[in-house]
Write a protein that holds these residues in place. Structure first.
Motif, PDB file in Angstrom:
ATOM      1  N   LEU A   1       2.940  36.181  -1.091  1.00 24.46           N
ATOM      2  CA  LEU A   1       2.606  36.023   0.324  1.00 24.46           C
ATOM      3  C   LEU A   1       1.149  35.595   0.398  1.00 24.46           C
ATOM      4  O   LEU A   1       0.264  36.287  -0.114  1.00 24.46           O
ATOM      5  CB  LEU A   1       2.823  37.341   1.067  1.00 24.46           C
ATOM      6  N   VAL A   2       0.898  34.436   0.992  1.00 29.99           N
ATOM      7  CA  VAL A   2      -0.465  33.904   1.070  1.00 29.99           C
ATOM      8  C   VAL A   2      -0.809  33.537   2.512  1.00 29.99           C
ATOM      9  O   VAL A   2       0.078  33.236   3.314  1.00 29.99           O
ATOM     10  CB  VAL A   2      -0.668  32.685   0.142  1.00 29.99           C
ATOM     11  N   ALA A   3      -2.105  33.568   2.797  1.00 32.07           N
ATOM     12  CA  ALA A   3      -2.569  33.215   4.140  1.00 32.07           C
ATOM     13  C   ALA A   3      -3.780  32.300   4.091  1.00 32.07           C
ATOM     14  O   ALA A   3      -4.297  31.909   5.136  1.00 32.07           O
ATOM     15  CB  ALA A   3      -2.899  34.476   4.937  1.00 32.07           C
ATOM     16  N   GLU A   4      -4.242  31.983   2.878  1.00 33.60           N
ATOM     17  CA  GLU A   4      -5.365  31.065   2.720  1.00 33.60           C
ATOM     18  C   GLU A   4      -5.255  30.396   1.349  1.00 33.60           C
ATOM     19  O   GLU A   4      -4.550  30.887   0.474  1.00 33.60           O
ATOM     20  CB  GLU A   4      -6.712  31.769   2.929  1.00 33.60           C
ATOM     21  N   PRO A   5      -5.920  29.247   1.163  1.00 35.20           N
ATOM     22  CA  PRO A   5      -5.727  28.442  -0.040  1.00 35.20           C
ATOM     23  C   PRO A   5      -6.142  29.105  -1.354  1.00 35.20           C
ATOM     24  O   PRO A   5      -5.529  28.834  -2.384  1.00 35.20           O
ATOM     25  CB  PRO A   5      -6.574  27.188   0.222  1.00 35.20           C
TER      26      PRO A   5
ATOM     27  N   GLY B   1      -1.800  29.275  11.177  1.00 29.96           N
ATOM     28  CA  GLY B   1      -1.686  28.006  11.883  1.00 29.96           C
ATOM     29  C   GLY B   1      -1.148  26.908  10.979  1.00 29.96           C
ATOM     30  O   GLY B   1      -1.081  27.061   9.760  1.00 29.96           O
ATOM     31  N   VAL B   2      -0.782  25.796  11.582  1.00 26.47           N
ATOM     32  CA  VAL B   2      -0.203  24.680  10.832  1.00 26.47           C
ATOM     33  C   VAL B   2      -1.180  24.143   9.796  1.00 26.47           C
ATOM     34  O   VAL B   2      -0.805  23.915   8.636  1.00 26.47           O
ATOM     35  CB  VAL B   2       0.259  23.550  11.785  1.00 26.47           C
ATOM     36  N   ASP B   3      -2.430  23.928  10.180  1.00 21.83           N
ATOM     37  CA  ASP B   3      -3.399  23.374   9.232  1.00 21.83           C
ATOM     38  C   ASP B   3      -3.631  24.308   8.055  1.00 21.83           C
ATOM     39  O   ASP B   3      -3.726  23.861   6.904  1.00 21.83           O
ATOM     40  CB  ASP B   3      -4.723  23.055   9.928  1.00 21.83           C
ATOM     41  N   MET B   4      -3.724  25.604   8.308  1.00 19.45           N
ATOM     42  CA  MET B   4      -3.911  26.562   7.212  1.00 19.45           C
ATOM     43  C   MET B   4      -2.661  26.624   6.343  1.00 19.45           C
ATOM     44  O   MET B   4      -2.764  26.723   5.112  1.00 19.45           O
ATOM     45  CB  MET B   4      -4.262  27.947   7.753  1.00 19.45           C
ATOM     46  N   ALA B   5      -1.488  26.548   6.954  1.00 21.05           N
ATOM     47  CA  ALA B   5      -0.250  26.534   6.174  1.00 21.05           C
ATOM     48  C   ALA B   5      -0.221  25.317   5.248  1.00 21.05           C
ATOM     49  O   ALA B   5       0.119  25.442   4.063  1.00 21.05           O
ATOM     50  CB  ALA B   5       0.966  26.530   7.102  1.00 21.05           C
ATOM     51  N   LYS B   6      -0.604  24.165   5.753  1.00 23.29           N
ATOM     52  CA  LYS B   6      -0.646  22.954   4.917  1.00 23.29           C
ATOM     53  C   LYS B   6      -1.659  23.100   3.793  1.00 23.29           C
ATOM     54  O   LYS B   6      -1.410  22.673   2.660  1.00 23.29           O
ATOM     55  CB  LYS B   6      -0.974  21.728   5.773  1.00 23.29           C
ATOM     56  N   ALA B   7      -2.799  23.707   4.079  1.00 19.82           N
ATOM     57  CA  ALA B   7      -3.815  23.916   3.040  1.00 19.82           C
ATOM     58  C   ALA B   7      -3.281  24.851   1.953  1.00 19.82           C
ATOM     59  O   ALA B   7      -3.526  24.627   0.754  1.00 19.82           O
ATOM     60  CB  ALA B   7      -5.099  24.477   3.661  1.00 19.82           C
ATOM     61  N   CYS B   8      -2.553  25.879   2.350  1.00 17.46           N
ATOM     62  CA  CYS B   8      -1.951  26.794   1.378  1.00 17.46           C
ATOM     63  C   CYS B   8      -0.918  26.082   0.525  1.00 17.46           C
ATOM     64  O   CYS B   8      -0.891  26.234  -0.706  1.00 17.46           O
ATOM     65  CB  CYS B   8      -1.315  27.981   2.095  1.00 17.46           C
ATOM     66  N   VAL B   9      -0.053  25.309   1.149  1.00 17.03           N
ATOM     67  CA  VAL B   9       0.981  24.581   0.421  1.00 17.03           C
ATOM     68  C   VAL B   9       0.347  23.580  -0.544  1.00 17.03           C
ATOM     69  O   VAL B   9       0.768  23.469  -1.701  1.00 17.03           O
ATOM     70  CB  VAL B   9       1.965  23.892   1.390  1.00 17.03           C
TER      71      VAL B   9
END
Length: 145
Positions: A85-89, A112-120
């Motif tokens: 489970l992650v919430a930041e890159p 948020g979407v941008d943070m989710a994309k950064a994590c992915v």
């Protein structure tokens, strides 16, 4: 890369945004559902995601629910899965580098979407370091190592 996504009803919108974005990035994506916001049980979708990653149909998995907690627990019931489970890159990168995570979980109500994309992005671009970490990862699937 072959990536599978699954969610519960709380994460439909984020899953769809990530699916489309990953396809635009050139990845082969399997959306394992659900398709509507009708209430569903996250374990059903977590188990399905774990199965396709465990059998090699997908190289990596992305699990989503409201908090990310429940679906990550269900994915991790499969001994071949290492879902973080992650919430930041940084966590997304470290779970790959040190733990050879083959799945991440995101909380759609918390990120948020941008943070989710950064994590992915961090999750997909980081390689497993191996070395001293390998014996620890081996113990995750076989505690008698």
């Amino acid at each position: 890369m072959r990536i599978a996504l699954a969610s519960d009803h709380a994460a439909i919108e984020l899953k769809a945004l990530l699916r489309d974005w990953l396809i635009e990035m050139g990845h082969e994506v399997a959306d394992l559902g659900p398709e509507t916001t009708d209430s569903v049980d996250y374990p059903d979708f977590g188990y399905k995601l774990a199965e396709v990653v465990a059998d090699g149909t997908a190289e990596r998995g992305i699990a989503l629910c409201g908090s990310g907690i429940g679906i990550s627990m269900s994915v991790n019931r499969n001994p071949k899965l290492r879902c973080a489970l992650v919430a930041e890159p940084l966590s997304a990168s470290l779970c790959r580098e040190h733990n050879d995570a083959n799945c991440i979980a995101l909380g759609a109500r918390l990120i948020g979407v941008d943070m989710a994309k950064a994590c992915v992005t961090a999750f997909l671009e980081t390689e497993f370091a191996g070395g001293r970490h390998q014996r620890r990862v081996d113990k995750l699937s076989n505690p008698n190592c």
